[in-house]
Design a protein around this motif. Structure first.
Motif, PDB file in Angstrom:
ATOM      1  N   GLU A  65       0.799  -1.221   0.000  1.00 53.01           N
ATOM      2  CA  GLU A  65       0.000   0.000   0.000  1.00 53.01           C
ATOM      3  C   GLU A  65       0.837   1.278   0.000  1.00 53.01           C
ATOM      4  N   GLY A  66       2.142   1.141   0.201  1.00 56.44           N
ATOM      5  CA  GLY A  66       2.977   2.321   0.408  1.00 56.44           C
ATOM      6  C   GLY A  66       3.510   3.013  -0.823  1.00 56.44           C
ATOM      7  N   ARG A  67       3.690   2.270  -1.913  1.00 57.54           N
ATOM      8  CA  ARG A  67       4.184   2.887  -3.140  1.00 57.54           C
ATOM      9  C   ARG A  67       3.615   2.148  -4.331  1.00 57.54           C
ATOM     10  N   THR A  68       3.852   2.687  -5.515  1.00 59.76           N
ATOM     11  CA  THR A  68       3.313   2.100  -6.737  1.00 59.76           C
ATOM     12  C   THR A  68       4.410   1.368  -7.498  1.00 59.76           C
ATOM     13  N   TYR A  69       4.086   0.170  -7.942  1.00 54.80           N
ATOM     14  CA  TYR A  69       4.977  -0.617  -8.797  1.00 54.80           C
ATOM     15  C   TYR A  69       4.270  -0.850 -10.131  1.00 54.80           C
ATOM     16  N   LYS A  70       5.031  -0.816 -11.210  1.00 57.30           N
ATOM     17  CA  LYS A  70       4.456  -1.163 -12.508  1.00 57.30           C
ATOM     18  C   LYS A  70       4.203  -2.668 -12.577  1.00 57.30           C
ATOM     19  N   LEU A  71       5.128  -3.443 -12.042  1.00 60.10           N
ATOM     20  CA  LEU A  71       5.074  -4.901 -12.164  1.00 60.10           C
ATOM     21  C   LEU A  71       4.880  -5.562 -10.811  1.00 60.10           C
ATOM     22  N   ILE A  72       4.014  -6.571 -10.765  1.00 63.34           N
ATOM     23  CA  ILE A  72       3.872  -7.304  -9.514  1.00 63.34           C
ATOM     24  C   ILE A  72       5.101  -8.170  -9.260  1.00 63.34           C
ATOM     25  N   GLU A  73       5.935  -8.375 -10.273  1.00 68.45           N
ATOM     26  CA  GLU A  73       7.224  -9.021 -10.061  1.00 68.45           C
ATOM     27  C   GLU A  73       8.103  -8.173  -9.147  1.00 68.45           C
ATOM     28  N   ALA A  74       8.115  -6.862  -9.379  1.00 67.07           N
ATOM     29  CA  ALA A  74       8.900  -5.947  -8.537  1.00 67.07           C
ATOM     30  C   ALA A  74       8.310  -5.859  -7.137  1.00 67.07           C
ATOM     31  N   LEU A  75       7.005  -5.834  -7.049  1.00 70.62           N
ATOM     32  CA  LEU A  75       6.333  -5.833  -5.745  1.00 70.62           C
ATOM     33  C   LEU A  75       6.720  -7.078  -4.955  1.00 70.62           C
ATOM     34  N   SER A  76       6.662  -8.232  -5.595  1.00 68.68           N
ATOM     35  CA  SER A  76       7.020  -9.497  -4.942  1.00 68.68           C
ATOM     36  C   SER A  76       8.470  -9.493  -4.476  1.00 68.68           C
ATOM     37  N   GLU A  77       9.350  -9.007  -5.330  1.00 65.37           N
ATOM     38  CA  GLU A  77      10.782  -8.955  -5.011  1.00 65.37           C
ATOM     39  C   GLU A  77      11.035  -8.085  -3.786  1.00 65.37           C
ATOM     40  N   ASN A  78      10.363  -6.951  -3.705  1.00 70.29           N
ATOM     41  CA  ASN A  78      10.556  -6.053  -2.573  1.00 70.29           C
ATOM     42  C   ASN A  78      10.029  -6.648  -1.274  1.00 70.29           C
ATOM     43  N   ILE A  79       8.940  -7.372  -1.346  1.00 71.33           N
ATOM     44  CA  ILE A  79       8.424  -8.047  -0.148  1.00 71.33           C
ATOM     45  C   ILE A  79       9.425  -9.084   0.341  1.00 71.33           C
ATOM     46  N   ALA A  80       9.909  -9.916  -0.568  1.00 75.22           N
ATOM     47  CA  ALA A  80      10.874 -10.965  -0.192  1.00 75.22           C
ATOM     48  C   ALA A  80      12.142 -10.356   0.389  1.00 75.22           C
ATOM     49  N   SER A  81      12.653  -9.344  -0.257  1.00 74.81           N
ATOM     50  CA  SER A  81      13.884  -8.696   0.190  1.00 74.81           C
ATOM     51  C   SER A  81      13.731  -8.100   1.586  1.00 74.81           C
ATOM     52  N   GLU A  82      12.631  -7.406   1.824  1.00 74.87           N
ATOM     53  CA  GLU A  82      12.405  -6.782   3.131  1.00 74.87           C
ATOM     54  C   GLU A  82      12.268  -7.815   4.240  1.00 74.87           C
ATOM     55  N   LEU A  83      11.563  -8.904   3.959  1.00 77.57           N
ATOM     56  CA  LEU A  83      11.400  -9.943   4.989  1.00 77.57           C
ATOM     57  C   LEU A  83      12.728 -10.618   5.312  1.00 77.57           C
ATOM     58  N   LEU A  84      13.550 -10.898   4.296  1.00 74.66           N
ATOM     59  CA  LEU A  84      14.867 -11.499   4.553  1.00 74.66           C
ATOM     60  C   LEU A  84      15.785 -10.530   5.303  1.00 74.66           C
ATOM     61  N   GLN A  85      15.664  -9.256   5.001  1.00 72.60           N
ATOM     62  CA  GLN A  85      16.493  -8.254   5.672  1.00 72.60           C
ATOM     63  C   GLN A  85      16.046  -8.044   7.119  1.00 72.60           C
ATOM     64  N   THR A  86      14.761  -8.043   7.363  1.00 75.46           N
ATOM     65  CA  THR A  86      14.219  -7.756   8.689  1.00 75.46           C
ATOM     66  C   THR A  86      14.412  -8.924   9.655  1.00 75.46           C
ATOM     67  N   TYR A  87      14.237 -10.139   9.167  1.00 73.66           N
ATOM     68  CA  TYR A  87      14.272 -11.322  10.036  1.00 73.66           C
ATOM     69  C   TYR A  87      15.437 -12.219   9.652  1.00 73.66           C
ATOM     70  N   THR A  88      16.478 -12.186  10.469  1.00 71.38           N
ATOM     71  CA  THR A  88      17.683 -12.953  10.149  1.00 71.38           C
ATOM     72  C   THR A  88      17.499 -14.460  10.324  1.00 71.38           C
TER      73      THR A  88
END
Length: 122
Positions: A65-88
């Motif tokens: 909900e925080g920003r706009t992505y053209k591709l849901i591929e990019a949205l998915s990538e950002n979710i995965a990246s943030e979760l891996l970064q936040t939770y070691t």
């Protein structure tokens, strides 16, 4: 590997290639599977040995909900990246983003992008 799954999370976002998608927005469904060891949490019954899935929900919500992505591929990538970064303690994550009503003049059950990311090993 043990797994925690959050499935069917629903958010409203403004993602898409077409201008009307960015302006009007639409509902997105998101599933995440978090692979991590849960044996210590099972033995101790302590939240500190697992993942607080309420926190995971709000992280995903903020990204969708925080920003706009053209591709849901990019949205998915950002979710995965943030979760891996936040939770070691997460070893691997699978993110599934479903766009149930893409702007096509045909009927089908939506478009799904599923990605799987593993923590980089040293």
């Amino acid at each position: 590997m043990d797994k925690i799954t959050l499935s069917g999370m629903q958010f409203f976002g403004n993602h898409g290639v077409f201008p009307e998608e960015n302006k009007l927005g639409q509902r997105f469904n998101v599933d995440v599977e978090l692979m991590l060891p849960l044996n210590q949490a099972g033995r101790t019954d302590e939240l500190e040995h697992t993942i607080n899935y309420a926190e995971v929900f709000y992280i995903v919500k903020e990204i969708v909900e925080g920003r706009t992505y053209k591709l849901i591929e990019a949205l998915s990538e950002n979710i995965a990246s943030e979760l891996l970064q936040t939770y070691t303690n997460i070893i691997e994550v699978t993110v599934r983003v479903i766009k149930p009503h893409p702007p096509f003049p045909v009927l089908f059950n939506g478009v799904t992008v599923e990605i799987n990311r593993k923590r980089a090993t040293e």
